[in-house]
Design an enzyme around this catalytic site. Structure first.
Site, short mmCIF file in Angstrom:
data_model
loop_
_atom_site.label_atom_id
_atom_site.label_comp_id
_atom_site.label_asym_id
_atom_site.label_seq_id
_atom_site.Cartn_x
_atom_site.Cartn_y
_atom_site.Cartn_z
N PHE A 216 75.84 -10.30 -108.14
CA PHE A 216 75.13 -9.03 -108.25
C PHE A 216 74.28 -8.74 -106.99
CE2 PHE A 216 70.85 -7.63 -109.84
CZ PHE A 216 71.11 -6.27 -109.79
N ILE A 217 73.41 -9.64 -106.62
CA ILE A 217 72.56 -9.38 -105.45
C ILE A 217 73.40 -9.45 -104.18
CG2 ILE A 217 70.58 -10.20 -104.08
CD1 ILE A 217 69.30 -11.19 -106.69
N ASP B 264 82.63 -17.12 -102.47
CA ASP B 264 82.29 -17.07 -103.90
C ASP B 264 83.38 -17.78 -104.68
OD1 ASP B 264 80.21 -14.84 -105.44
OD2 ASP B 264 81.63 -15.97 -106.66
N GLY C 283 80.23 -14.56 -110.23
CA GLY C 283 80.53 -13.41 -109.37
C GLY C 283 81.86 -12.82 -109.83
N ALA D 280 67.91 -18.83 -101.64
CA ALA D 280 67.37 -18.12 -102.80
C ALA D 280 66.89 -19.10 -103.84
CB ALA D 280 68.45 -17.23 -103.40
N TYR E 280 66.89 -25.96 -114.79
CA TYR E 280 67.17 -24.91 -113.79
C TYR E 280 66.00 -24.79 -112.83
CZ TYR E 280 67.98 -20.24 -111.93
OH TYR E 280 68.17 -19.17 -111.09
N LYS F 275 66.00 -25.77 -108.79
CA LYS F 275 65.66 -24.81 -107.74
C LYS F 275 64.44 -25.28 -106.95
CE LYS F 275 68.38 -21.59 -107.14
NZ LYS F 275 69.18 -21.73 -105.92
#
Ligand code: UDP
Length: 324
Positions: free
Chosen positions: A11-12, A31, A36, A117, A149, A153
């Site tokens: 999406f981003i 990807d 995706g 990210a 998660y 990250k």
């Protein structure tokens, strides 16, 4: 400039790729199409300067080749969506940690700029509103998969900063808060597209818990603008930035706003968390970013109003589903 985007069919990533091509840059996307989708990038195929590879960000040879061919890497490939994270914790931890390691390792060879990210999830259960980049992180227990998660990250962030300190890799870290806009699907549990679909179909709008929990929703175009400015700002290297809006809304109010925008008469239905999620889930009550550091560095902060965001998403869902 030639930009490599991992997770570029997400999406981003797909919005970012479009903006880069529009301003004349070249874009290479990698990807694996797990979350995706080709439909996100179909409109880019054939545009000058655009290329894509279907493959894994865990593949060192492939990643290395792509990093080498580009000036900057924007590493967005990650496990996303609360549903996926709770249902597939092994996949989540492995994807998040190994992919970032693979990208950083490739970038270290020629000291290429990497933007990694991360997520507002790393703030965990903190109640210190607004969340500021140097705050302590407050994660829940290992028995609750959601925190795997956040922890994976957070490890990505430490790893990135370690590559900068030890190996001189220029890295920039961003923590995305809830980011929404056209093309986001409700398939992975994201609340705004889910509510928009439910409202347009006249189905009950499923508010989890009491609906008093709140979030701030930023428009994907604002997030993309922030990314473009950050990679062009040398002072951003080695820093962590919140990217998100600070307009807060409760989930119950959000349901009402979306229902109004859709002109729907869907009932709003409270769903207990125990029914909404598998065991191992804990929701966060409030999540609000402090945007001061981002604004001080790039002279910009996400500014699209929630009303506008809801208009865009409802219009997009209407167009996609053919709902009148
Ligand atoms: N939520 C909800 N109904 C849904 C999906 C989500 O009430 O159908 C709630 C969810 O419990 C959370 C908020 O909406 O409090 C945002 O959820 P999302 O998964 O979009 O993002 P999160 O902020 O949890 O990462």
């Amino acid at each position: 400039m030639k930009v490599f985007i991992t997770g570029g069919a997400g999406f981003i990533g797909s919005h970012l790729a479009t903006r880069l091509l529009d301003r004349g840059d070249q874009v290479l996307i990698l990807d694996d199409l797990s979350t995706g989708a080709m439909e996100n990038i179909e409109h880019l195929i054939g545009r000058p300067g655009f290329s894509y590879r279907i493959g894994s960000a865990l593949d060192p040879a492939l990643v290395s080749e792509c990093v080498d061919r580009c000036d900057v890497t924007i590493h967005l490939a990650a496990a996303v969506g609360v549903k996926l994270i709770v249902e597939r914790p092994v996949h989540t931890i492995e994807t998040n940690v190994k992919a970032t390691e693979t990208v950083l390792n490739a970038a270290a060879k020629k000291q290429k700029l990497v933007l990694v990210a991360s997520t507002s999830e790393v703030y965990g259960k903190s109640t210190r509103i607004p969340f500021t980049e140097d705050d302590d992180l407050q994660l829940g227990p290992t028995s609750h998969s959601r925190w795997a998660y956040a922890c994976s990250k957070a490890l990505d962030e430490w790893l990135s900063l370690a590559y900068l300190r030890e190996k001189g890799v220029p890295v920039i870290l961003v923590r995305f808060f809830n980011t929404v806009g056209p093309r986001q699907t409700g398939r992975y549990g994201m609340v705004i597209p889910t509510f928009a679909q439910q409202a347009l179909r006249g189905e009950p709008i499923t508010v989890y818990g009491s609906g008093t929990q709140s979030r701030c929703f930023g428009h994907v175009q604002d997030a993309v603008e922030a990314l473009l400015r950050l990679i062009a700002t040398p002072g951003a290297i080695g820093q962590v930035y919140n990217i998100g809006s600070d307009e807060e809304v409760t989930i119950m109010r959000l349901a009402e706003l979306i229902r109004d925008e859709a002109g729907s008469s869907s009932p709003i239905q409270l769903v207990p968390y125990s029914e909404a999620y598998p065991p191992g889930f804990e929701d966060m009550h409030r999540r609000v970013p402090n945007c001061a550091r981002l604004e001080a560095t790039i002279g910009f902060r996400p500014r699209t109003s929630l009303a506008q965001i809801i208009r865009d998403v409802v219009a997009d869902q209407r167009a996609r589903t053919g709902t009148a």
